[in-house]
Scaffold this motif. Structure first.
Motif, PDB file in Angstrom:
ATOM      1  N   ASP A 346       0.794  -0.846  -0.164  1.00 12.71           N
ATOM      2  CA  ASP A 346       0.136   0.193  -0.434  1.00 12.71           C
ATOM      3  C   ASP A 346       1.065   1.181   0.013  1.00 12.71           C
ATOM      4  OD1 ASP A 346      -2.423  -1.349   0.120  1.00 12.71           O
ATOM      5  OD2 ASP A 346      -2.878  -1.113   1.909  1.00 12.71           O
ATOM      6  N   ASN A 420      -1.407  -8.174   1.092  1.00 15.73           N
ATOM      7  CA  ASN A 420      -3.364  -7.640   0.195  1.00 15.73           C
ATOM      8  C   ASN A 420      -2.980  -8.036  -1.220  1.00 15.73           C
ATOM      9  OD1 ASN A 420      -4.138  -5.713   2.088  1.00 15.73           O
ATOM     10  ND2 ASN A 420      -3.318  -3.802   0.853  1.00 15.73           N
ATOM     11  N   ARG A 422      -3.546  -8.621  -4.746  1.00 18.79           N
ATOM     12  CA  ARG A 422      -4.002  -7.059  -6.593  1.00 18.79           C
ATOM     13  C   ARG A 422      -3.988  -8.108  -7.259  1.00 18.79           C
ATOM     14  NH1 ARG A 422      -1.640  -3.670  -2.820  1.00 18.79           N
ATOM     15  NH2 ARG A 422      -2.415  -2.363  -2.764  1.00 18.79           N
ATOM     16  N   GLU A 431      -1.653 -11.193 -10.525  1.00 16.23           N
ATOM     17  CA  GLU A 431      -0.200 -11.007  -9.522  1.00 16.23           C
ATOM     18  C   GLU A 431       0.522 -12.272  -9.626  1.00 16.23           C
ATOM     19  OE1 GLU A 431       0.393  -7.015  -8.810  1.00 16.23           O
ATOM     20  OE2 GLU A 431      -0.290  -5.735 -10.447  1.00 16.23           O
ATOM     21  N   SER A 434       0.637 -12.041  -5.057  1.00 16.90           N
ATOM     22  CA  SER A 434       0.055 -12.011  -4.402  1.00 16.90           C
ATOM     23  C   SER A 434      -0.337 -13.030  -4.954  1.00 16.90           C
ATOM     24  CB  SER A 434      -1.148 -10.899  -4.981  1.00 16.90           C
ATOM     25  OG  SER A 434      -0.806  -9.785  -5.572  1.00 16.90           O
ATOM     26  N   ASP A 462     -11.077   0.131  -7.771  1.00 21.24           N
ATOM     27  CA  ASP A 462     -10.784   1.426  -7.874  1.00 21.24           C
ATOM     28  C   ASP A 462     -11.556   2.701  -7.996  1.00 21.24           C
ATOM     29  OD1 ASP A 462      -9.106   3.564  -9.122  1.00 21.24           O
ATOM     30  OD2 ASP A 462      -8.739   3.212 -11.040  1.00 21.24           O
ATOM     31  N   ASN A 509      -5.175   0.460 -11.066  1.00 17.15           N
ATOM     32  CA  ASN A 509      -4.967  -0.681 -11.005  1.00 17.15           C
ATOM     33  C   ASN A 509      -4.434  -1.228  -9.319  1.00 17.15           C
ATOM     34  OD1 ASN A 509      -5.849  -3.597 -12.552  1.00 17.15           O
ATOM     35  ND2 ASN A 509      -4.278  -3.959 -11.802  1.00 17.15           N
ATOM     36  N   ARG A 510      -3.628  -0.611  -8.881  1.00 14.51           N
ATOM     37  CA  ARG A 510      -2.957  -1.169  -7.336  1.00 14.51           C
ATOM     38  C   ARG A 510      -3.866  -0.914  -6.756  1.00 14.51           C
ATOM     39  NH1 ARG A 510       0.309   1.314  -3.944  1.00 14.51           N
ATOM     40  NH2 ARG A 510       0.724   2.848  -4.646  1.00 14.51           N
ATOM     41  N   ASN A 511      -4.920  -0.386  -6.840  1.00 12.20           N
ATOM     42  CA  ASN A 511      -6.640   0.370  -5.886  1.00 12.20           C
ATOM     43  C   ASN A 511      -7.028  -1.024  -6.041  1.00 12.20           C
ATOM     44  OD1 ASN A 511      -5.553   2.946  -4.946  1.00 12.20           O
ATOM     45  ND2 ASN A 511      -6.230   3.439  -6.789  1.00 12.20           N
ATOM     46  N   ARG A 512      -7.153  -1.750  -6.761  1.00 12.54           N
ATOM     47  CA  ARG A 512      -8.177  -3.448  -6.956  1.00 12.54           C
ATOM     48  C   ARG A 512      -7.379  -3.964  -6.205  1.00 12.54           C
ATOM     49  NH1 ARG A 512      -8.148  -5.771 -11.562  1.00 12.54           N
ATOM     50  NH2 ARG A 512     -10.845  -6.252 -11.357  1.00 12.54           N
ATOM     51  N   ARG A 513      -8.031  -4.685  -5.029  1.00  9.33           N
ATOM     52  CA  ARG A 513      -7.020  -5.557  -4.223  1.00  9.33           C
ATOM     53  C   ARG A 513      -8.141  -6.103  -3.009  1.00  9.33           C
ATOM     54  NH1 ARG A 513      -7.287   0.388  -2.033  1.00  9.33           N
ATOM     55  NH2 ARG A 513      -6.962  -0.089   0.084  1.00  9.33           N
TER      56      ARG A 513
END
Length: 530
Positions: A346, A420, A422, A431, A434, A462, A509-513
């Motif tokens: 994060d 987290n 992702r 990913e 992840s 997101d 896209n990093r907010n999609r977690r």
């Protein structure tokens, strides 16, 4: 009419087509001061755009300089390949058929390339600890101008030669089989997303030469922004940070702080300084002309501690007894550089430390080293070197002040796994990093026999997505399904939309977690009295 206040530059190099252009972006009055392409906040352009004169030729870089640069790169690669820099070129040993970590009796050699952040301490400390774990009673460590050698004075354990303290050279050497493994905290490619690996060998297979690249995350490095303890400023966005260090923003009041000029304190020129500064400002954007350049992080911390107007950038391990700022988007969460934020990804200035190697099955020592790097003994070494070990620990963070009621009610009194999860862009596929983290979490849930009614899965999306609520719910359900496939049932899975963004719009896209929270174990009821 356009004035300086309506001219800006986009700093999202590698993710936005408008970020690399020299001329500023023009915005009409009344239009939000954001990039038209990636929607991220622009850095104000205080100068005047150059007007091209009729018939004026465009200045280009002379071809002779380009050919000279190419020749230098080729010479460096040839030097690495043919051991002109003092590298050991012994072949790695064959592995015993009895065990994946059994070492052969002959004294072999392992060739390690190290990045700027890992060369001095982490790489030699971790390999020394590995040799001790393999049974070496006494380890010697020597260093010269070309490399560092860690070796066992007795027995058959390998001599480890650590070379090339520049990750670009190290990765190039790995590609040419000069190194057996490279330890680096630098991005594999400039546009690689956080935590991503450029190839997925398990899905894509080997390259034309039969080589498969494996990039295992063994720890986390981080840069932190520091200010004087008396400065009430608590957070900055990444565009604001870039604007300050580039000299476009010169007053703290412009970024939510107290009125007054800003003194930028940066590392002295060199490869290590370039490595740090590239994390916050594009390489084509010069550092502020008024910036003070100091030789090391300790000097930067001391200078910031003595100047209430100062701001500096140092490694997290150097930021002792000094105030650090949280970093995050203006319309989202500002994240402090805590252990949880580093492990979960994060914190935006966190950088995974990777062990990069070829064909896992053909490299016994490197494979055993990577396995060792995930142990508690290695974690202690990684921590001592100033990095954060990767582990699926549980933390009890407070809910962010801007968290929606549904999120706050779910996490109240619960603990959160640091890992987290992702996803790939526009996908429900995890990913690679992840995917490995999910396996670690599942193993811990099974090992500790955590009951299904204690496991809560929370999906976040997101905020710029029109379907953020539905997407967040889909992400949570996907992780619930993947845990079920691993024999783990869960209590609930919910989505809370895009209310808790941690990344800038260009890196949305990093907010999609997905976060996994654990409820406290129910207390056993005392036996009733007869």
């Amino acid at each position: 009419m356009f004035g300086p206040q309506r001219l800006g530059r986009c700093l999202n190099v590698g993710r936005c087509g408008l970020a690399g252009q020299r001329e500023p972006i023009r915005l009409a009055d009344g239009v939000k001061f954001a990039c038209p392409e990636c929607k991220s906040e622009l850095v104000p352009f205080a100068g005047r755009p150059k007007e091209a004169k009729p018939g004026e030729a465009v200045r280009r870089v002379p071809k002779s300089l380009l050919w000279l640069a190419l020749a230098v790169v080729v010479m460096v690669i040839i030097g690495i390949r043919y051991d002109l820099f003092g590298l050991e070129l012994d072949q790695p040993p064959a592995i015993s058929a009895d065990s994946a970590t059994t070492l052969v009796p002959a004294p072999p050699s392992v060739r390690v390339g190290a990045g700027i952040a890992t060369y001095d301490e982490l790489a030699p400390m971790l390999w020394r600890s590995f040799l001790i774990d393999q049974g070496c009673p006494e380890v010697d460590r020597t260093r010269n101008a070309a490399n560092t050698v860690v070796s066992c004075l007795t027995g058959s354990n390998p001599k480890v030669t650590i070379s090339a303290p520049q990750s670009a050279i190290g990765i190039a050497g790995l590609a040419m089989k000069t190194f057996d493994v490279v330890l680096t905290a630098d991005p594999l490619f400039p546009a690689a997303p956080h935590g991503a690996v450029p190839t997925r060998p398990d899905a894509d297979g080997p390259d034309a030469d039969g080589n498969v690249i494996h990039a295992d995350v063994i720890g986390v490095d981080a840069l932190v922004v520091i200010v004087h303890p008396s400065n009430p400023l608590g957070r900055l966005s990444q565009p604001q940070l870039a604007s300050i260090f580039a000299g476009a923003t010169t007053d703290f009041a412009l970024v939510g702080g107290p009125p007054g000029p800003i003194t930028v304190i940066a590392p002295a020129a060199g490869a290590r300084a370039d490595d740090r500064l590239a994390a916050i400002i594009p390489k084509w954007l010069p550092l502020a002309a008024t910036a003070r350049r100091l030789v090391d992080s300790a000097a930067i911390v001391a200078a910031v501690r003595d100047d209430p107007r100062a701001i500096g950038l140092v490694e997290r391990r150097a930021a002792t007894a000094i105030k650090t700022l949280a970093i995050g988007p203006v319309d989202g969460i500002a994240v402090a550089p805590t252990a949880l934020a580093l492990i979960s990804g994060d914190y935006p200035l966190a950088r995974p430390v990777r062990a990069i190697r070829f064909n896992r099955e053909a490299s016994p020592y490197e494979t055993a080293f990577v396995a060792f790097s995930r142990t508690a003994a290695a974690g202690a070494v990684i921590t001592a070197a100033g990095f954060e070990p990767v582990r699926p620990d549980l933390f009890a963070p407070p809910a962010p002040a801007t968290a929606p009621p549904a999120y706050r009610a779910l996490v109240e009194g619960r603990q959160r796994f640091a890992a987290n999860l992702r996803f790939r862009a526009a996908s429900l596929d995890l990913e690679p990093q992840s995917l490995a983290a999910l396996d670690d979490v599942a193993a811990r849930l099974a090992g500790e026999r955590i009951a299904a009614d204690r496991i809560n899965i929370v999906g976040l999306s997101d905020p710029v997505r029109a379907d953020a609520d539905a997407d967040a719910a889909s992400l949570a359900r996907r992780i619930g399904t993947m845990l079920s496939e691993r024999g783990i049932d869960s209590n609930s899975s919910i989505g809370v939309g895009g209310a808790l963004a941690v990344a800038e719009p260009a890196d949305g896209n990093r907010n999609r977690r997905v976060e996994i929270w654990i409820s406290p174990a129910a207390r056993a009821e005392p036996p009733s009295e007869p």
